[in-house]
Scaffold this motif. Structure first.
Motif, mmCIF file in Angstrom:
data_model
loop_
_atom_site.group_PDB
_atom_site.id
_atom_site.type_symbol
_atom_site.label_atom_id
_atom_site.label_comp_id
_atom_site.label_asym_id
_atom_site.label_seq_id
_atom_site.Cartn_x
_atom_site.Cartn_y
_atom_site.Cartn_z
ATOM 1 N N SER A 9 30.592 -5.155 -9.456
ATOM 2 C CA SER A 9 29.232 -4.297 -9.809
ATOM 3 C C SER A 9 28.156 -4.902 -9.721
ATOM 4 O O SER A 9 27.135 -4.509 -9.068
ATOM 5 N N PHE A 36 30.209 -3.066 -5.040
ATOM 6 C CA PHE A 36 30.944 -1.909 -4.991
ATOM 7 C C PHE A 36 30.046 -0.671 -5.737
ATOM 8 O O PHE A 36 29.679 -1.094 -7.003
ATOM 9 N N LYS A 41 29.715 4.385 -13.693
ATOM 10 C CA LYS A 41 28.637 3.501 -14.585
ATOM 11 C C LYS A 41 27.226 3.962 -14.233
ATOM 12 O O LYS A 41 26.991 4.447 -12.826
ATOM 13 N N LEU A 72 37.125 2.037 -0.699
ATOM 14 C CA LEU A 72 38.564 1.232 -1.186
ATOM 15 C C LEU A 72 38.039 -0.381 -1.133
ATOM 16 O O LEU A 72 38.025 -0.581 0.218
ATOM 17 N N LEU A 73 38.357 -1.003 -1.907
ATOM 18 C CA LEU A 73 38.345 -2.428 -1.840
ATOM 19 C C LEU A 73 39.056 -2.948 -0.774
ATOM 20 O O LEU A 73 38.716 -3.810 0.305
HETATM 21 O O1 PNS Z 1 32.146 -5.791 -11.614
HETATM 22 P P1 PNS Z 1 33.336 -4.631 -11.945
HETATM 23 O O2 PNS Z 1 32.746 -3.371 -12.282
HETATM 24 O O3 PNS Z 1 34.572 -5.075 -12.936
HETATM 25 O O4 PNS Z 1 34.184 -4.514 -10.454
HETATM 26 C C1 PNS Z 1 35.147 -3.301 -10.210
HETATM 27 C C2 PNS Z 1 35.453 -3.256 -9.033
HETATM 28 C C3 PNS Z 1 34.180 -2.908 -7.944
HETATM 29 C C4 PNS Z 1 36.054 -4.414 -8.382
HETATM 30 C C5 PNS Z 1 36.370 -2.016 -8.572
HETATM 31 O O5 PNS Z 1 35.630 -0.968 -9.210
HETATM 32 C C6 PNS Z 1 36.706 -1.957 -7.176
HETATM 33 O O6 PNS Z 1 37.630 -2.385 -6.638
HETATM 34 N N1 PNS Z 1 36.161 -0.613 -6.545
HETATM 35 C C7 PNS Z 1 36.501 -0.437 -5.341
HETATM 36 C C8 PNS Z 1 37.050 1.084 -5.069
HETATM 37 C C9 PNS Z 1 38.474 0.827 -5.507
HETATM 38 O O7 PNS Z 1 39.290 -0.051 -4.565
HETATM 39 N N2 PNS Z 1 39.231 1.151 -6.277
HETATM 40 C C10 PNS Z 1 40.854 0.856 -6.702
HETATM 41 C C11 PNS Z 1 40.864 -0.319 -7.421
HETATM 42 S S1 PNS Z 1 42.634 -0.522 -7.672
#
Ligand code: PNS
Length: 167
Positions: A9, A36, A41, A72-73
């Motif tokens: 974030s 992301f 939040k 999605l990541l």
């Molecule tokens: O800095 P943060 O808030 O801990 O980061 C969280 C983050 C961005 C890594 C997580 O929310 C994320 O991976 N978001 C992308 C959406 C996604 O892929 N969600 C499924 C995760 S299992």
């Protein structure tokens, strides 16, 4: 070419994040630092502001590219041809959540590996939310974030500073 993604974030980027970015940039040929969007939040800074902060702070790291995503990541990683997700681990309290996310990402996309990097000792307690909290009470965040980000946080908090004495 070994490419990795460091997601977060980053609201705002802290010295702990910067430490992970610097160290990870030495381990991979190319590192995407990706802001992301997180609807759960309510951020202090917009995605564009957070990107600019990271770009400014990381301008001397030639193999670091700053980006943002609302998807999605693992899809982001695949789209960029990156086989590794880098995560920083601070304390045991991070582990449970990070472990679940790593397993879910593995389930969604078995080709992408999550690699954890231990945070440096001096940053063990550091988080973006604590930076915002202590700054909102007027405490110094000099050692917690890069100087340009300190200025932005303090300006953003500005007049809405807490800490009037309870009677
Ligand atoms: O800095 P943060 O808030 O801990 O980061 C969280 C983050 C961005 C890594 C997580 O929310 C994320 O991976 N978001 C992308 C959406 C996604 O892929 N969600 C499924 C995760 S299992």
């Amino acid at each position: 070419m070994l490419k990795a993604v460091y997601p977060g974030s980053f609201d705002p980027l802290t010295n702990g994040h910067l430490d992970i970015i610097t160290r990870a940039s030495r381990c991979f040929d190319h590192l995407y630092v990706v802001v992301f969007a997180n609807d759960e939040k309510s951020p202090m800074f917009t995605i564009a502001e957070r990107r600019r902060m990271i770009e400014e702070t990381c301008k001397d790291l030639a193999n670091v590219e700053v980006d943002s995503s609302s998807g999605l990541l693992v899809e982001y990683a695949q789209g960029r041809g990156a086989g590794v997700i880098v995560k920083g681990l601070r304390a045991v309290s991070d582990f449970d959540f990070e472990f679940k996310m790593a397993l879910m990402n593995k389930k969604l996309c078995p080709e992408v590996e999550t690699m954890f990097m231990m945070t440096s000792q001096e940053h063990l307690y550091l988080s973006s939310s604590l930076v915002k909290e202590v700054s909102s009470y007027g405490a110094s965040i000099t050692d917690l974030v890069p100087p340009e980000i300190q200025k932005m946080v303090e300006e953003r908090i500005g007049g809405s500073r807490k800490g009037t004495q309870a009677k």
